[in-house]
Design a protein around this motif. Sequence first.
Motif, PDB file in Angstrom:
ATOM      1  N   TRP A   5      49.523  42.378  31.601  1.00 39.74           N
ATOM      2  CA  TRP A   5      48.134  42.827  31.598  1.00 39.74           C
ATOM      3  C   TRP A   5      47.342  41.969  32.575  1.00 39.74           C
ATOM      4  CZ3 TRP A   5      43.849  39.910  30.313  1.00 39.74           C
ATOM      5  CH2 TRP A   5      44.091  38.701  29.669  1.00 39.74           C
ATOM      6  N   GLU A   6      46.210  42.510  33.004  1.00 39.76           N
ATOM      7  CA  GLU A   6      45.320  41.763  33.885  1.00 39.76           C
ATOM      8  C   GLU A   6      43.906  42.324  33.784  1.00 39.76           C
ATOM      9  OE1 GLU A   6      45.774  43.356  38.290  1.00 39.76           O
ATOM     10  OE2 GLU A   6      47.748  43.028  37.384  1.00 39.76           O
ATOM     11  N   ALA A   8      40.544  43.868  35.342  1.00 37.92           N
ATOM     12  CA  ALA A   8      40.235  44.760  36.451  1.00 37.92           C
ATOM     13  C   ALA A   8      38.729  44.936  36.549  1.00 37.92           C
ATOM     14  CB  ALA A   8      40.901  46.113  36.238  1.00 37.92           C
ATOM     15  N   TYR A  66      40.326  48.680  27.390  1.00 42.40           N
ATOM     16  CA  TYR A  66      41.544  48.599  28.192  1.00 42.40           C
ATOM     17  C   TYR A  66      42.004  49.984  28.624  1.00 42.40           C
ATOM     18  CZ  TYR A  66      44.109  50.239  24.120  1.00 42.40           C
ATOM     19  OH  TYR A  66      44.550  51.001  23.068  1.00 42.40           O
ATOM     20  N   ARG A  74      51.350  48.308  33.565  1.00 38.96           N
ATOM     21  CA  ARG A  74      50.223  47.395  33.432  1.00 38.96           C
ATOM     22  C   ARG A  74      49.239  47.883  32.381  1.00 38.96           C
ATOM     23  NH1 ARG A  74      52.846  44.602  35.939  1.00 38.96           N
ATOM     24  NH2 ARG A  74      52.436  43.396  37.787  1.00 38.96           N
ATOM     25  N   TYR A  76      45.313  47.232  31.876  1.00 40.09           N
ATOM     26  CA  TYR A  76      44.145  46.672  32.552  1.00 40.09           C
ATOM     27  C   TYR A  76      43.006  46.504  31.561  1.00 40.09           C
ATOM     28  CZ  TYR A  76      46.507  47.646  36.923  1.00 40.09           C
ATOM     29  OH  TYR A  76      47.420  47.663  37.958  1.00 40.09           O
ATOM     30  N   VAL A  78      39.399  46.467  31.401  1.00 42.26           N
ATOM     31  CA  VAL A  78      38.397  46.943  32.348  1.00 42.26           C
ATOM     32  C   VAL A  78      36.975  46.559  31.975  1.00 42.26           C
ATOM     33  CG1 VAL A  78      39.828  48.838  33.193  1.00 42.26           C
ATOM     34  CG2 VAL A  78      38.310  49.220  31.262  1.00 42.26           C
TER      35      VAL A  78
END
Length: 85
Positions: A5-6, A8, A66, A74, A76, A78
Amino acid sequence: MSWSWEYAFAAEEAARTAPSAFLAEVKRKADEVVRAAAALHVHGRSHKGVDPKGGDITVPGGMFRYQIVVRSERVYVVQLTYLGF
């Protein structure tokens, strides 16, 4: 590639000013979403359908939104909303 995950969009900027205890809870829950997505979409890179609908998760101090992108494997984050509760 493996699932991860990251942050964004503006969530990355919001994470710079959010309290570390709140971000730790976001990380913990985002890791859970990653594990669930990996289990559900075992062949993520070869996925042909539409991505699942994202969602909102409440954590101590606020919430985050998310989105899962299966072909990229992935999750994200958000949006982050820190409310301080």
